[in-house]
Design a protein around this motif. Structure first.
Motif, short mmCIF file in Angstrom:
data_model
loop_
_atom_site.label_atom_id
_atom_site.label_comp_id
_atom_site.label_asym_id
_atom_site.label_seq_id
_atom_site.Cartn_x
_atom_site.Cartn_y
_atom_site.Cartn_z
N TYR A 211 -9.21 12.88 3.62
CA TYR A 211 -9.17 13.16 2.18
C TYR A 211 -8.93 11.87 1.39
CZ TYR A 211 -8.44 17.93 3.90
OH TYR A 211 -8.57 19.13 4.55
N GLN A 213 -9.73 8.84 2.27
CA GLN A 213 -10.94 8.01 2.28
C GLN A 213 -11.94 8.52 1.25
OE1 GLN A 213 -11.48 5.09 4.08
NE2 GLN A 213 -13.16 5.00 2.58
N ARG A 214 -12.04 9.85 1.13
CA ARG A 214 -12.96 10.41 0.14
C ARG A 214 -12.51 10.02 -1.28
NH1 ARG A 214 -14.36 16.76 -1.29
NH2 ARG A 214 -15.50 16.24 -3.20
N LYS A 216 -10.86 7.36 -2.13
CA LYS A 216 -11.17 5.94 -2.32
C LYS A 216 -12.64 5.75 -2.64
CE LYS A 216 -10.07 1.44 -0.35
NZ LYS A 216 -9.46 0.72 0.80
N ASP A 217 -13.50 6.51 -1.94
CA ASP A 217 -14.94 6.40 -2.15
C ASP A 217 -15.37 6.89 -3.54
OD1 ASP A 217 -15.13 5.42 0.43
OD2 ASP A 217 -15.79 7.32 1.31
N GLU A 218 -14.65 7.90 -4.06
CA GLU A 218 -14.99 8.45 -5.38
C GLU A 218 -14.62 7.50 -6.52
OE1 GLU A 218 -16.45 11.19 -6.40
OE2 GLU A 218 -16.51 12.52 -4.66
N LYS A 219 -13.69 6.58 -6.26
CA LYS A 219 -13.25 5.57 -7.23
C LYS A 219 -12.76 6.17 -8.55
CE LYS A 219 -16.28 2.06 -5.28
NZ LYS A 219 -17.39 1.10 -5.52
N LYS A 243 -4.20 3.19 2.99
CA LYS A 243 -5.63 3.13 2.64
C LYS A 243 -5.88 2.18 1.47
CE LYS A 243 -7.86 6.23 5.25
NZ LYS A 243 -9.07 5.91 6.04
N LEU A 245 -5.09 2.60 -1.74
CA LEU A 245 -5.48 3.24 -2.99
C LEU A 245 -4.73 2.65 -4.18
CD1 LEU A 245 -6.74 5.25 -0.93
CD2 LEU A 245 -6.20 7.07 -2.54
N ALA A 248 -6.39 -0.47 -5.11
CA ALA A 248 -7.69 -0.18 -5.74
C ALA A 248 -7.52 0.28 -7.17
CB ALA A 248 -8.42 0.88 -4.92
#
Length: 402
Positions: A211, A213-214, A216-219, A243, A245, A248
């Motif tokens: 979850y 990782q998802r 992080k990918d969605e930004k 991760k 986040l 980020a």
């Protein structure tokens, strides 16, 4: 299924035939309060906090109210088990003829017991169980904790006000989590924000890496998280940090529970800089809280700090005592609930009152940042929303008026 149905019918018959008429239980010199909470099992720490809050109030105020002695009877529901809570509530009314039901860590348990309170015409004071609908299950239920919507709506408002525009929502898949999702997402969107994704995770989840990782990918620029108290929160926040986040630039937004001492201690530096909305953290300033902290420490021998559950239980005892004073020691359900609706007081959490229209608490919701001061993790209050009612019931009332 048939066996369960027969058991439920038998229980109802026992309830109908064995309970004394409303108000008869307090005809003597004792008011019995049947507290149903989790003293063993996965939520034992929550039950311990609730019991410590009650015991702290008794330590400070004694057990005599309006010429009556308060007797608290504890029973263990062992966790989120509605059938057990319903049975325990019935047994307390039949065996001890308790005058007031109280406690309830979990929403399903409170809802099950509310049906018993309604049938028996006994007042019930909820000390946690935060789904909005709990107080609608019986005319005789009031609540001193909060509702999920009550803390989440201010959090959504604050998030947008301070710059968040794209939020990822992740909640545990049960009634309080769905309440959190609904009220955060709708409130954030109403301000003009975008909820880029919404995920519900199974209640028993222990690994959140996929979850995270998802996310992080969605930004997104922020995440809104609602998880059960304790270990799930710790697992998630550590993963959030691992991760990257935080690095980020994904701001963390959580509700009640994230400022509890056990979560802060287990989460460690991973907790630093997150934002949380709620009605109480032990590190909050003020003389009223300082007095409470001192008495609480004496009650538990300094073993742990109070959290929102202990303060809610403490305030519940204060409400019961103030209400009994108004009723001259009578706990008859209608009279008790009508008197409880006039309750207002100064609490370790701030000013509180009961909304007479909904029987829910009205209180301040604080926006807090987790910091480290003098080697300790603390919740620093950075904003506040005063006089907050349950927005779910306010919205329902507005809809009925249209």
């Amino acid at each position: 299924m048939q066996v369960k149905k027969l058991a439920g019918t038998a229980l109802a018959l026992v309830l109908a035939c064995s309970i004394a008429p409303a108000g008869a239980g307090n005809a003597g010199d004792t008011i019995r309060i049947g507290v149903i909470t989790s003293l063993t099992g996965p939520a034992a720490q929550s039950g311990e906090q609730m019991k410590a809050g009650i015991d702290t109030w008794l330590r400070q105020n004694g057990s005599q109210v309006a010429g009556k002695k308060l007797e608290v009877i504890y029973k263990d529901d062992t966790g989120p088990q509605a059938d057990v809570a319903k049975r325990l509530a019935t047994e307390r009314l039949v065996r001890e003829n308790v005058d007031i039901l109280a406690g309830f860590v979990f929403t399903p348990n409170a809802i099950a017991a509310a049906a018993v309170a309604e049938k028996a015409r006994r007042p019930m004071v909820v000390m946690n169980a935060a789904a909005s609908g709990v107080t609608e299950k019986s005319r005789y239920v009031t609540r001193t904790s909060y509702t999920i919507a009550q803390s989440v709506q201010p959090l959504a408002d604050w998030a947008y006000k301070t710059g968040s525009r794209k939020v990822f929502s992740i909640v545990s898949d049960y009634a309080p989590g769905i309440d959190a999702e609904t009220w955060f997402n709708n409130s954030f969107a109403a301000h003009g924000g975008q909820v880029v994704a919404t995920v519900r995770v199974p209640l028993n989840t222990v690994d959140y890496s996929a979850y995270l990782q998802r996310i992080k990918d969605e930004k997104p620029d922020a995440i809104h998280v609602f998880l059960p108290n304790g270990q799930p929160m710790v697992a998630f926040i550590k993963g959030y940090k691992e991760k990257g986040l935080d690095k980020a630039g994904i701001r963390f937004l959580g509700g009640e529970g994230w400022a509890d001492e056990d979560v802060l201690a287990m989460g460690g530096d991973a907790m630093l800089g997150i934002y949380t909305a709620g009605f109480y953290a032990y590190s909050r300033p003020g003389a009223e809280n300082a007095r409470f902290l001192q008495a609480f420490s004496q009650t538990v021998g300094g073993r742990f700090q109070p959290n929102f559950l202990s303060v809610s239980a403490y305030d519940a005892m204060n409400l019961i005592a103030a209400t009994l004073t108004r009723t001259e020691g009578h706990a008859e359900a209608v009279r008790f609930i009508q008197a409880a609706a006039t309750y207002s007081a100064t609490s370790p959490r701030g000013s509180v009152s009961i909304d007479p229209a909904t029987r829910d608490i009205v209180q301040t919701i604080y926006i807090r940042r987790i910091d480290k001061k003098e080697g300790k993790y603390v919740a620093t209050e950075i904003d506040r929303y005063d006089g907050v009612k349950d927005p779910a019931k306010s919205a329902a009332a507005a809809g009925r008026m249209k």
